[in-house]
Enzyme design. Structure first.
Site, short mmCIF file in Angstrom:
data_model
loop_
_atom_site.label_atom_id
_atom_site.label_comp_id
_atom_site.label_asym_id
_atom_site.label_seq_id
_atom_site.Cartn_x
_atom_site.Cartn_y
_atom_site.Cartn_z
N SER A 64 0.80 -1.24 0.00
CA SER A 64 0.00 0.00 0.00
C SER A 64 0.83 1.28 0.00
O SER A 64 0.27 2.36 -0.21
CB SER A 64 -0.91 0.03 1.22
OG SER A 64 -2.13 -0.57 0.89
N LYS A 67 0.41 3.45 -2.91
CA LYS A 67 -0.79 4.26 -3.18
C LYS A 67 -0.53 5.76 -3.31
O LYS A 67 -1.00 6.38 -4.27
CB LYS A 67 -1.86 3.97 -2.12
CG LYS A 67 -2.44 2.55 -2.23
CD LYS A 67 -3.30 2.21 -1.02
CE LYS A 67 -3.91 0.81 -1.14
NZ LYS A 67 -4.58 0.40 0.10
N TYR A 189 -2.59 -2.74 -10.71
CA TYR A 189 -2.57 -2.47 -9.25
C TYR A 189 -1.81 -3.58 -8.51
O TYR A 189 -0.95 -3.30 -7.67
CB TYR A 189 -4.01 -2.35 -8.73
CG TYR A 189 -4.08 -2.27 -7.22
CD1 TYR A 189 -3.63 -1.14 -6.54
CD2 TYR A 189 -4.56 -3.35 -6.47
CE1 TYR A 189 -3.67 -1.08 -5.14
CE2 TYR A 189 -4.61 -3.30 -5.08
CZ TYR A 189 -4.16 -2.16 -4.43
OH TYR A 189 -4.19 -2.10 -3.05
N TYR A 241 -3.98 3.50 7.72
CA TYR A 241 -5.18 2.68 7.91
C TYR A 241 -6.07 3.38 8.95
O TYR A 241 -6.19 4.60 8.94
CB TYR A 241 -4.82 1.25 8.32
CG TYR A 241 -3.93 0.56 7.32
CD1 TYR A 241 -4.39 0.33 6.00
CD2 TYR A 241 -2.65 0.16 7.64
CE1 TYR A 241 -3.57 -0.30 5.08
CE2 TYR A 241 -1.83 -0.47 6.71
CZ TYR A 241 -2.30 -0.69 5.43
OH TYR A 241 -1.49 -1.31 4.52
N VAL A 259 1.08 -3.59 3.96
CA VAL A 259 1.03 -4.89 4.64
C VAL A 259 2.32 -5.70 4.44
O VAL A 259 2.50 -6.73 5.07
CB VAL A 259 -0.20 -5.74 4.23
CG1 VAL A 259 -1.49 -5.08 4.69
CG2 VAL A 259 -0.22 -6.02 2.74
#
Ligand code: GLU
Length: 429
Positions: A64, A67, A189, A241, A259
């Site tokens: 992530s 992102k 992705y 998160y 993660v």
């Protein structure tokens, strides 16, 4: 000196090395294969100098942490209006992989949850998935200063088990958020999440954001300050998160975790930090990564809402009143990053002097981290056969009760006289 900063990092890594709480992410089966004990920490100064500790060169998948970078690339390529039409900027309060869109706009709530991240991928203009992935990889690589490799096994593992992300992509497609085929977008992705980085890469990527889009190592501008400002904003509000609030209160730096066990944190104008430790807490953040960032922030005074006025040019002048005696005049506000820069310059020039005199008379504000670095410089110079004096008439750096009276002076002239005495007593050569 530079070693003092290094020691800070080494001590932090040693302090938390024994923490074994948390669990490896297992919803991507391949992630359970990594060594749970891996622990790396890297800090990049805003001019690209790296301090590395532990397993700073161990590779792991970016997950992530990709992102914010793909979001930045989309903003860079198609502009804010086009991006805002497809992705919001509100914290969602939902799980990162929630199958949801904003009630009113029917677009993902922000780019840090999977729905928003998949939408960001689709916004990167390209003739097809391969070109899109190449653009994404090139952008991350330009931020990291090296070509990033792709982890085929993790990619395959996620692709084989990614039903939830597939559900998200199809939902987005049904709301008209994706301009391209959902399977193709999703494939890119998965590929971007499987790029391999080290904590050093993350620190460099963070430093590129800290410098408003200029990679300090290569000197290349990779995107605009405006894009970076927007990217850092969503990292502040949605980067960790469901722990974004705790994180901002305790650490106070825009950040993103993944993660795979990585965290990138950015102190605008000053630092990029990369941490790796793959055991995650219940919210999906690296346990040791969070501990280390909290400590770094507390001990070095890095919270972005307290570090206000760091003077860009901490060193006002350098001169040599007598041979082999060099005076460093500091001014402005001295926080960790400024003191680190001073320590490094003194370190670099140490061959050229026998006595360094650091004049802090014109410093307005100083914090404990900067104080500790400057005080430690004197001891370190002594250990290297040199002398380090501080001109500190108000004792803002070295308090009177610390037993350093022989290295603290009220004026530069007094320090120079003392330096000459030292040199006469121990002639060079
Ligand atoms: N590839 C992962 C996913 O989409 C990234 C998740 C993460 O790091 O939060 O599920």
């Amino acid at each position: 000196m530079a070693e003092l900063v290094q020691r800070y990092l080494d001590d932090l890594v040693a302090e938390y090395a024994g923490v074994s709480d948390g669990a490896l992410a297992d919803y991507i089966p391949e992630l359970t294969q990594v060594d749970p004990s891996g622990f790396g920490l890297t800090l990049s100064s805003s001019d690209g100098f790296l301090y590395e500790s532990g397993d700073a060169r161990t590779e792991f998948t970016i997950q992530s942490i990709s992102k914010p970078f793909t979001y930045a690339l989309a903003l860079d390529q198609v502009g804010e209006d086009a991006v805002d039409a497809k992705i919001g900027v509100e914290p969602s309060g939902e799980a990162f992989n929630e199958i949801s869109v904003d009630d009113k706009t029917k677009t993902p709530k922000n780019p840090m949850i999977n729905a928003g991240a998949i939408a960001s991928v689709a916004l990167v203009p390209a003739a097809g998935p391969d070109e899109r992935f190449a653009k994404i990889r090139d952008f991350y690589s330009a931020c990291a200063s090296r070509p990033l490799e792709f982890d085929e096994d993790v990619y395959r593992s996620e692709k084989a088990t990614g039903s939830r992300n597939r559900a998200i992509a199809y939902m987005l497609d049904s709301f008209g958020v994706l301009a391209d085929d959902p399977d193709e977008v999703l494939d890119v992705y998965f590929r971007q999440c499987s790029l391999r980085v080290t904590s050093a890469d993350l620190a460099r990527m963070g430093a590129t954001l800290a410098r408003g889009g200029v990679n300090p190592q290569t000197g290349r501008r990779v995107t605009s300050t405006r894009v970076v400002q927007r990217t850092l904003s969503v990292m502040v509000t949605c980067g960790m998160y469901n722990a974004a609030g705790d994180w901002v209160s305790a650490v106070g730096m825009p950040a993103k975790s993944g993660v795979g066990g990585g965290i990138v944190a950015v102190l605008p104008g000053q630092l990029g930090i990369g941490v790796y430790s793959p055991l995650l807490d219940g919210r999906g953040n690296s346990v040791r990564g969070v501990l280390v960032c909290r400590s770094l922030s507390e001990r070095l005074g890095l919270h972005f809402l307290t570090v206000g006025r760091e003077s860009r040019s901490t060193i006002r002048a350098i001169h040599e009143p007598v041979e082999r005696v060099r005076v460093y005049e500091l001014h402005g506000d001295l926080m960790f990053a400024g003191a680190e820069r001073v320590a490094r310059i003194v370190d670099r020039e140490a061959d050229e002097f026998d006595v360094a005199i650091v004049d802090v008379t014109r410093i307005d504000t100083i914090n404990d981290a900067a104080r500790a670095l400057l005080a430690g410089m004197s001891a370190d110079l002594g250990a290297g056969g040199k002398r380090g004096f501080v001109v500190d008439p108000d004792r803002i750096v070295i308090r009177p009760d610390r037993g350093y009276d022989d290295v603290v002076f009220g004026t530069v002239d007094d320090a120079v006289v003392s330096a000459q005495r030292v040199l006469r007593a121990n002639p060079i050569g």
